[in-house]
Design a protein around this motif. Sequence first.
Motif, PDB file in Angstrom:
ATOM      1  N   CYS A 251     -14.272  75.506  30.227  1.00 50.43           N
ATOM      2  CA  CYS A 251     -14.191  74.240  30.946  1.00 50.43           C
ATOM      3  C   CYS A 251     -15.202  73.251  30.382  1.00 50.43           C
ATOM      4  CB  CYS A 251     -14.456  74.440  32.439  1.00 50.43           C
ATOM      5  SG  CYS A 251     -13.285  75.517  33.293  1.00 50.43           S
ATOM      6  N   LEU A 252     -14.882  71.986  30.536  1.00 50.59           N
ATOM      7  CA  LEU A 252     -15.786  70.908  30.142  1.00 50.59           C
ATOM      8  C   LEU A 252     -16.449  70.362  31.396  1.00 50.59           C
ATOM      9  CD1 LEU A 252     -16.898  68.655  28.257  1.00 50.59           C
ATOM     10  CD2 LEU A 252     -14.801  67.387  28.758  1.00 50.59           C
ATOM     11  N   ARG A 253     -17.781  70.329  31.387  1.00 53.25           N
ATOM     12  CA  ARG A 253     -18.529  69.753  32.513  1.00 53.25           C
ATOM     13  C   ARG A 253     -19.320  68.557  32.010  1.00 53.25           C
ATOM     14  NH1 ARG A 253     -22.399  73.845  35.229  1.00 53.25           N
ATOM     15  NH2 ARG A 253     -20.501  74.524  36.317  1.00 53.25           N
ATOM     16  N   GLY A 257     -25.240  61.943  31.342  1.00 53.75           N
ATOM     17  CA  GLY A 257     -25.707  61.554  30.021  1.00 53.75           C
ATOM     18  C   GLY A 257     -25.255  62.474  28.917  1.00 53.75           C
ATOM     19  N   GLY A 258     -24.513  63.513  29.231  1.00 57.60           N
ATOM     20  CA  GLY A 258     -24.051  64.461  28.224  1.00 57.60           C
ATOM     21  C   GLY A 258     -22.972  65.363  28.802  1.00 57.60           C
ATOM     22  N   SER A 259     -22.778  66.506  28.180  1.00 55.99           N
ATOM     23  CA  SER A 259     -21.767  67.447  28.640  1.00 55.99           C
ATOM     24  C   SER A 259     -22.191  68.853  28.249  1.00 55.99           C
ATOM     25  CB  SER A 259     -20.395  67.119  28.044  1.00 55.99           C
ATOM     26  OG  SER A 259     -20.427  67.163  26.632  1.00 55.99           O
ATOM     27  N   GLY A 279     -23.181  67.216  21.138  1.00 58.15           N
ATOM     28  CA  GLY A 279     -22.377  66.014  20.942  1.00 58.15           C
ATOM     29  C   GLY A 279     -21.218  66.069  21.917  1.00 58.15           C
ATOM     30  N   GLY A 280     -20.223  65.249  21.721  1.00 56.13           N
ATOM     31  CA  GLY A 280     -19.075  65.240  22.610  1.00 56.13           C
ATOM     32  C   GLY A 280     -18.229  66.496  22.452  1.00 56.13           C
ATOM     33  N   LEU A 281     -17.827  67.102  23.573  1.00 56.18           N
ATOM     34  CA  LEU A 281     -16.937  68.270  23.544  1.00 56.18           C
ATOM     35  C   LEU A 281     -15.498  67.778  23.685  1.00 56.18           C
ATOM     36  CD1 LEU A 281     -18.804  70.919  25.736  1.00 56.18           C
ATOM     37  CD2 LEU A 281     -18.446  70.961  23.271  1.00 56.18           C
ATOM     38  N   ASP A 295     -19.715  70.640  16.717  1.00 55.41           N
ATOM     39  CA  ASP A 295     -21.155  70.902  16.632  1.00 55.41           C
ATOM     40  C   ASP A 295     -21.997  69.650  16.811  1.00 55.41           C
ATOM     41  OD1 ASP A 295     -20.810  69.537  14.252  1.00 55.41           O
ATOM     42  OD2 ASP A 295     -22.014  70.933  13.069  1.00 55.41           O
ATOM     43  N   GLY A 296     -21.371  68.523  17.076  1.00 56.52           N
ATOM     44  CA  GLY A 296     -22.125  67.292  17.279  1.00 56.52           C
ATOM     45  C   GLY A 296     -22.381  66.517  16.021  1.00 56.52           C
ATOM     46  N   ALA A 297     -22.105  67.102  14.857  1.00 60.92           N
ATOM     47  CA  ALA A 297     -22.297  66.418  13.573  1.00 60.92           C
ATOM     48  C   ALA A 297     -20.994  66.403  12.792  1.00 60.92           C
ATOM     49  CB  ALA A 297     -23.395  67.101  12.770  1.00 60.92           C
TER      50      ALA A 297
END
Length: 432
Positions: A251-253, A257-259, A279-281, A295-297
Amino acid sequence: MQSPSSEGPVREASWQWDGEADGAAREPVDVVGGGGDGPRLSRRGLLAGAGVLAAGAAVWAFGRSGADQPAPPPKPRPTALSGPTPLWTYRGPEAMTPERLTGPPTRPVFLSRAGLQVLDPATGEPARLLTVDPPRGNWPSDLEVLGKVVLGPDRAFTTSPGHLDARHLGDPAADWSLPLPDDLQGSVQLSGFDDGTLYGYVWDWSQQSSTPNGRLFAVRVADRSVLWHLSIDRNERPFTPVTAPGSRLPCLRNLGGGSELVVRDAADGRELWTAPSTGGLSWCVGGPVHVYVPDGADGVRALRPGGEPAWTVSPARGESWRAMALVSDGPRVYLTRDNGLVTGHDAVTGARQWAYRLPFLLDRRSHPLVVGGTLFVPGPAAAGVCAIDTASGTPRWTFLDSGPGKDVWSLAVDANHLYAGHDDVLHALPLT
């Protein structure tokens, strides 16, 4: 509503064939004339002459009423320019909207604004049309979860106020609607179907609050029973595909300010572990051992059970690319990038085993499938679908059709066929 079949004449839709509008594009705006030194007719003269011809044609047609009149020739069907020959081709009355499906179907369907047209896998003939309420907001919406349609092996699942609706893909007598309990009243969203269970979540805006209550739920389809439901943060929802091997429910929570990634037990919904996001999921894929996330990059990160990082593939210094949601077949994972590079990796270590450069670029609407030793990668309408050998990374074929279009190819698969389509056309291709 009767939709066109692959065997009969093709109905007019949104296709434009080579040379179809070339003449019109070269016509002068106000003057149409004969070549050389001949007279040039004004638009007024042309309209007057056209009126006389139309009147004469009406008299001729009235005099021939009841007589056999030749039917206009059908427009050509899209044809394969390269790759395997389609077993059949279906052309819908309007463009399909595959972004409303929560995952690739396991049978041929054509989802458009008109509804879900179920097709016969052997012939491509329309079997049943299921009307589907359009999503709220702008049409179409490929970012929002509103208006999603979930497909099971033999049913399509949607929601209506206070109900979960299941419609059989072939037998209207087998349709049913399940009233949801009071705790699941509100804005119900479906996330997906796996192993006989339907998953979703609900936001309850009934209270006078700017932060609605949320609940996750699971419904066993066989006996139409709610297996479990539990209170969650309003910003948590299951990913699609909904489950990973080992009965895990990623699940995405959102945290303001982030996740973070939340992995739950699919059997009862309890939280197993969490992992912060760098980073963004935007996606999550579960494999037999690892769970894979961005991985955010712009790369990919593999997580062990418990959330510890296992390995990462990211752009090197001087490289510029973004990873799409990867595909796993167990021993390998296949990573596609927006720059058109496809790589095969060992699922345990992440070591690269092969690389292949596609003849086209990709975007987030491209969703590859892996079946029986072949990775199928869909590209833009003009680029087609590329089949790649999963052991060596060698391309096997690229399938194209002659029809123009603006959409990305979408894929579905069953035991015998690969269904590949874009815009208003769907082809059935042999898997072998």
